[in-house]
Structures are given as C-alpha cells and as structure tokens.
Design an enzyme around this catalytic site. Sequence first.
Site, mmCIF file in Angstrom:
data_model
loop_
_atom_site.group_PDB
_atom_site.id
_atom_site.type_symbol
_atom_site.label_atom_id
_atom_site.label_comp_id
_atom_site.label_asym_id
_atom_site.label_seq_id
_atom_site.Cartn_x
_atom_site.Cartn_y
_atom_site.Cartn_z
ATOM 1 N N HIS A 106 10.103 10.252 10.974
ATOM 2 C CA HIS A 106 10.743 9.388 10.232
ATOM 3 C C HIS A 106 10.780 7.968 11.205
ATOM 4 C CE1 HIS A 106 14.631 7.208 9.455
ATOM 5 N NE2 HIS A 106 14.277 7.249 8.134
ATOM 6 N N GLY A 121 12.046 8.394 3.220
ATOM 7 C CA GLY A 121 13.607 8.874 3.751
ATOM 8 C C GLY A 121 14.564 8.183 3.210
ATOM 9 N N ARG A 169 -0.442 8.862 -0.503
ATOM 10 C CA ARG A 169 -0.247 7.516 -0.876
ATOM 11 C C ARG A 169 -1.113 6.531 -0.073
ATOM 12 N NH1 ARG A 169 5.850 8.107 1.310
ATOM 13 N NH2 ARG A 169 5.380 8.448 3.467
ATOM 14 N N SER A 229 5.378 -36.032 0.224
ATOM 15 C CA SER A 229 5.357 -34.835 1.094
ATOM 16 C C SER A 229 6.830 -34.389 0.813
ATOM 17 C CB SER A 229 5.045 -35.352 2.541
ATOM 18 O OG SER A 229 5.276 -34.143 3.250
ATOM 19 N N LYS A 243 5.002 8.438 -5.831
ATOM 20 C CA LYS A 243 4.892 9.935 -5.700
ATOM 21 C C LYS A 243 4.309 10.599 -6.825
ATOM 22 C CE LYS A 243 7.722 12.282 -3.206
ATOM 23 N NZ LYS A 243 7.231 12.311 -1.949
ATOM 24 N N TYR A 300 -1.757 -29.988 0.319
ATOM 25 C CA TYR A 300 -1.564 -29.456 1.826
ATOM 26 C C TYR A 300 -0.245 -28.817 1.995
ATOM 27 C CZ TYR A 300 0.376 -33.801 3.207
ATOM 28 O OH TYR A 300 1.628 -34.638 3.320
ATOM 29 N N CYS A 306 5.934 -30.801 4.252
ATOM 30 C CA CYS A 306 6.285 -30.745 5.667
ATOM 31 C C CYS A 306 7.386 -30.065 6.155
ATOM 32 C CB CYS A 306 5.960 -32.195 6.176
ATOM 33 S SG CYS A 306 7.433 -33.349 5.594
ATOM 34 N N MET A 341 15.675 7.901 -0.160
ATOM 35 C CA MET A 341 16.371 8.542 -1.111
ATOM 36 C C MET A 341 16.185 9.984 -0.820
ATOM 37 S SD MET A 341 15.536 6.229 -4.319
ATOM 38 C CE MET A 341 13.825 6.178 -3.960
ATOM 39 N N ARG A 396 12.092 15.769 -5.872
ATOM 40 C CA ARG A 396 12.042 14.691 -4.785
ATOM 41 C C ARG A 396 12.075 13.226 -5.681
ATOM 42 N NH1 ARG A 396 8.893 16.412 0.029
ATOM 43 N NH2 ARG A 396 8.280 18.679 -0.276
#
Length: 898
Positions: free
Chosen positions: A451, A100, A335, A781, A22, A869, A849, A102, A91
């Site tokens: 909210h 919402g 934001r 693997s 903020k 992979y 895997c 805090m 805030r």
Amino acid sequence: MVRYVYDFTEGGREMVGLLGGKGSNLAEMTRLGLPVPPGFVITTEACRAFLTTGGEPMGMSREVSDHLKAVEKAAGRRLGQRDDPLLLSVRSGARFSMPGMMETILDIGLNDDSVLGLAKVSGSERFAWDSYRRLVQMFGSTVMGVDAALFEQAMAELKDLRGAPDDMHLDAGDLAELVETYKTVIRRETGESFPQSPAEQLHRAILAVFESWNGERARLYRRREHIPDDLGTAVSVQRMVFGNLGSDSGSGVAFTRDPATGHPGPYGDYLPNAQGEDVVAGIRNTVPLSELERLDPTSYARLCAHMRTLERHYRDLCDIEFTIERGTLWMLQTRVGKRTAEAAFALAAALADEGLITPDESLARVSGEGLTRLMFPRFDTSGNGDPLARGLPASPGAAVGAAVFHSAEAVRRAAAGEKVILVRRETTPDDLPGMIAAQAVLTSRGGKTSHAAVVARGMGKVCVCGAEDLEVDTEAQRFTAPDGTVVEEGTVISVDGSAGAVYPGSVPLVDSAVMRFLETGDTGEGSAGVVDAVARALARADTVRRLEVRANADTPEDAVRARRFGAQGIGLCRTEHMFLGERRKLVEEMILARSDTERHGALAALLPLQRQDFVGILEAMDGLPVTIRLLDPPLHEFLPDRTELAVRIAAAEARGDLPVARDVELLAAVNRMHEENPMLGLRGVRLGLVVPGLVAMQVRAIGEAVAERTRADGAPQAEIMVPLVGDVRELRIVREEVQRVLAEVSEASGVPVTCPVGTMIELPRAALTAGRIAEEAEFFSFGTNDLTQTTWGFSRDDVEAEFFSAYLDKGVFPTSPFETIDQDGVGRLVGIAVAEGRTTRPELKIGVCGEHGGDPESVHFFHAAGLDYVSCSPFRVPVARLEAGRAALEEADVSDSR
C-alpha cells in the site's frame, strides 16, 4: 429500462465509465481468454442512485440474484451450501484507480456451518478457519463499523499468548478461537451478531462498498488527485480463489516492467500461502517475483505469458494481481500501472522504440508534473557515510524531515510548517492524511507493491519500503537501526527513495541529472536513459506545439538561464526589480523631490543604470522578443517600512535627540502615500499618468538600449507593456508619450527605434472592454495573478493563509486559483478578451505572463483559448514546453474524434 449488473463476459475496457476500472479490466481479461474467476459487476449508475436516494435502485437485487445463479452454475456450487460452499469476494472499482481507499470484503458465504464444510472439502481446517476469521474481521470493520484496531488488538494478544511471531504460526484451533473473539467484539460494539446468512452478507457488503465512496479517506484521496466526486464506484462480485491453501498456493502483485525505473522484465512481489490482501497490506515481507520461478516454474511461465499478452494488448505497463490455488494460476485484476516520473519517461521512450506506441502517444504518456519531479535535487551522499538502514526504493526522490510515527502527528506538524517523514511498520488506507502531509514515507515491512509503495508512487512522494532491519516502535514513537542507533520522534532524517536508503540528519542536495542536462546539455554517467527520454519528449513537444514559451526574467543572468531552458523570448521583464538594492536611494530622491528639477535629477541618475540592465537582457535574448513592463507596484514599496520609521523617530525623541531629518521626510512621504488597499490604488499605468517623467525615463532607457544593441549588430526586439490598464484612454495617453520619446531617441542616436506597445489584461474591466483597448494595444498579456485577485476579490497575500485550506477541504475549489487557472470565472474573462481583442485587431499577439503560464493544466487551457504564448519562471520553461506539445496533441485528438 436501466440495467445495473453485467457479467464479466458482457463487458470490456471501453465500458470503464459504467463498470469502473477493476470491472472493465476483468471483463477485458475474460474477453482475452485469460484465467479469470467468473463474476459480475454492479455499475457506477447503481452506486450513484444509491448515494442519491439512500437505498438501492429498484431491480438491482433481482439482477444480482440472476447473475449469482450463473456464477453458481459455472462453479457447480451454491452460495451458502454447507458441504462445499461457494465463496465470493466483493470489491470496489472506480473509474480512476484509488488504491486502498474504498472497501473490499473477502470470503463472503462462510458461517458457523459452512466453515466446517470448507475444512472438509479443502482438507485443511486451518485454511477454513483462517478464511472465516478474515471474513468476520473485514465484515465487522467495513460493513458493521467496528474499529479495526479492536480486531488487530485481539490478534496481537493471541499471538503474544501463543508466542507466535505472526499469524502463520497460529493453528486451526487458535483461529477458531479468534473467530469467536471477533464475534464477541462485534456484539459488544454494535449490539448485533455477525450475520450467518450468506445472502445478507452479500447484500450488506455491496451496499458498504457503495457507501465507502463517500468515506473520509476516499474523499481525501479524490481531492488530492482531482477525481470528481460524482462518479461513484462499481462493485465487482467474483468467485473466490484461495492463495492460502498451503505451500503450493500463494498470491502476488506483478508489473510488466519496473514501475520505479521503467526497466523491462517481469517485476513484483509474491507471498506463498497468503491471500492477496496480505501482499498489498505489507503485513508480511514478500519474496521477489523471480522466486516464484523456483517455487512453481509452471505457474511462473504462464504468468509471464499472460503479462506479455496484457502489455501488448494495453500497450502500456500493466499492474496485475494474481493468485495460485494449488498450482492453478488465476488472474484477479489488471490495470495500467501507476509509475514514477522516471519510469513514465523511460517507458514512453521504450514503448515507442518497440513500435507499441507512436511518438505522439509517447509524448501523451508523460507530463509536466512528472518532469518537475525529475528536476528536483538529489542527495549528495559522497561524504555522508553509511546509511542507518536500507530498504526497497519504492518511489524515488530526496526528502528531509522530522521522523513521526502516526498519521495525525504528521498532519499536525506539517500544518505548523514543519517537514516530516512518516515512519510506520506498514501503512494502511487510514494513513493517507499523514502520507499526504509528509515529505516521504518509510516502512519496515512490505514490498514495492505494498500500500505504501503504490500510493506514494501515485502521489509522487518519496518512499522506502521493507527496511526489515529497522525496529519500528510506533507506541514508543521511535525506531532502532541495525547498529543500535535510536531515532526518536522529531529527529531529522533523510530518505533517499532512489537508492532505498535512510540517513541520519540532513543530507546535502545536488542537481538531478535531468536538471544538469537542461542547464548544460550534460547527460551524466548512469543517467542517460531517463535524460535521453526527457530530451526526446521535449524535442517532440517542440515539433508539435503551437504555443510559444517565453520566460519571466528581470536580469541578464535569468535571461541566459531561460534561453538555455528553451525559452523563445521574455514575456515579462519587471522594471521594478531594477530599482532595488543601492538604487532604492535614487527612487527615494524621486519620491521626496520638492520640484520638477529635483525629480528629473533623480530620474536622470536612474536612466543609465536601467539602460545597462536592458542592454544586458536584450543581448542575452538577441533576436527574440523581450516584453518590458513599465513600473507597476505602488511607490511606497520603495520606501522604508512605516512602523520602522516611526519607531526610529520615537526612539530619538525619547533620548532627547532630534530625529534624523531624512527619516522625518520619509515618514511624511509614507504617510502621504498611505493607502488602505495599495494593490488597488496608485500603481501601474496610474503612476505613469500622475508622476511626471517616470514613463519617459523608462522608455528612454529602453529605446537607448535598443539603439546600442542595434549599433553593435544585435537584433533587439523590445516590447513595451503598460500595466493595470482599465480604460483605453489610459493606454492612449501613455502610448503617445512612448512614441514621442522613442522618436527623440531615434533622432538623437541616428538609429530607427520602434517598439510595439501593448498592455497587461489584469482587471475584469480591461477584459470586458478588450475590443476598445485593442484599438491602442499591439499585444495583450494576461496578468493572471492580479486578474485572479480582482475577479475573486481575493488579496493573495492574506487569503492563502487565512481560509484557502478550508476552501480546499470543503471543495469550494479543487485547487488554488492562483496555481491553476479558474476556467469558469477568470478563464471566461480571458476568452472574452481574446475574442473581442482580435475582432478589433485580427493580428493581435496575445500571451500570459502570470505564473499560471507554467502550470500544466493552465497551459492546456491557454492553448485552447487561442493564445500565442505562455510565459513563466525560467525553471518552469521545460514544463511549459512539454505541456504545450501535449495540448496540441489533445486538440488534434478531439478534432479527429469529431
């Protein structure tokens, strides 16, 4: 000297770690010249110091005082003056958005004297007393710890007494009376009076915001979103502007594009004659942002211009809070906005088309988690009739569950395994536990920026808001639909977050448009936008990724599906799945064999069946590698249950009958093979070493399948993987047998058959001796499921139900180590094995895997660890492809930053 306070004019969004989201964005808007009420930010460092010591850091109060003087000078008013008081908002603002979770305290600076001055200078007694009652209510609950429900009860009682449908119908006298009631509640509950000193109000409010970082709902949200606990929150202190000054004032929340769909154009909610908290809380239903164009065309035009500026500057969807005070527009927050998965893909593609971001940035803006959501089924409502109610489609998806009306009940039922839908008039931050537990959220009030909507979108929960025609009675635990249908708690309903509809009962599901596309290439009508965006993201990921993506598949059908999803081979074909069903009898014969002849007979009967399985799989994956794991689980898993056999035998004896001879044989075999911990007993490579002919039968079936496909002009690429190796000598013995059998198959078929032989690394000892094991292994693997169990000492089948929930709640680990790779422990073993294995054999092929191969966060780890992979279930292949591409971009960004 550490500095703890920064003016908005001194910061920018690059200081997000220090000023929070903020504060840094308020500073950025100030830098851009947008109309931001002046203020300052108290840093996250100050919060961390407070949380560590229990007191504010030295020098912070002096810095706050100095910066307050600057705000007072700019405003031409002082905090606490009687005739025209300066009022402040306080805030929270963490680095990562926690909507919402805090605390916020508005109207700091009002007291019994200054409220009269505010009434005079504003010309509105009602406005002044409304602002004062808000301060007393917020301060009482947030700072002084009074149960918020007591204030809500007092408000409800006064409205009932006056016959007022909402707080807008209370006059100045009513609100003044309410202030006195609130102050009485505070004295009764705390033993102290509401503070009349504005300086004390400000000081205590700042510390209360710091303390809210460790509040229950904030901690729960951080665990849910994997936000670190040690970041702390910044605090923004800002001159108040008022949207509740009359019909020419109001507050709203706007998005530069629709956060549910990604569609372009200004989008949001507006509430005339209201403060911003009213919009977010959903206590009154808003009007669409487009209505502001009619009510105040000048402010609407300015807002749209500022929104365009912000979207171009941030190059992303922006979430904006604004207030209009008597015709003057003020920007209170921006934001990068939370969005649904559908919107994320659509926006990423659109912004790339508009030239605001590059194709690589477009790929970085989407995620495997979002793709997973888009693959979820949708409701088939074609034969379901009219819905019970309609609301706003706040967060898409399909959810079915029992209606519940309180957060605690949602948590209780979900913990018992029941799927629930949380139904509320509107949600508050205290409802977070229930929202997490529920499959969906349904509210009768609030808009798409309330909210409920914002939090649900952030968590990927289905949500319908503002279903105004529903009468929700939380006390009676029921809601009434417009047609008179009453839905009691526990009744099953279906919530369609894409259409904003609620249906009775359980609505059937159909594949989503994205799933249809992935399986068939069909874009479908009306879904081409998001489907095209997904296709583009996957194509870009395939272009930039280094990791191959294979699938875990045990049947030809699974192999075909995996290939359609983009798999580049099979990384794990489990041979034990071929011994189930009718074939289980042949395995029993092998186990019960009294001689080598009987055992070889049973194996000979299994051979052609397994060969045909391999032929089908190799055909489906023609030209691509197929890694076949030799039999892994203990043999007792192929026998009937021990207790079931004992009961059958005992029942026969109780009747005076002779037990079935085969039951007796099988029970003897089960008892003979019984192990206290079979997953650490006779399984994997150990079976091959002690059960004659078992390895040879499987290898022969593989070799003959390769020969058959080769003669049919196929291009089979079978690889043989030996499970649970802990010592190189085990692998050496098995590999010699594999080579002997393949040589025999080559000679008999006339087709040269060679298959690479490798091993699963699923024991800590294997990882720690990988350099020696690589002398015999042509590939590794990682079996991360077993490697996690053996590293942690967990039995997955037991511990997940027993204590994982407690471990997650207490933060022992942020997520289950069976879902996301434990990088510190299991991951370190992976790194050791990769390094030592390639020291011995530089060309060593290495993959994974376990199901971690399809987990987005784990894919990034495996890329960084240097694997070749990942392999996962067919349905997770698209997710792994996407994340493998994003991992490559992430690595490139790190390299560029160096």
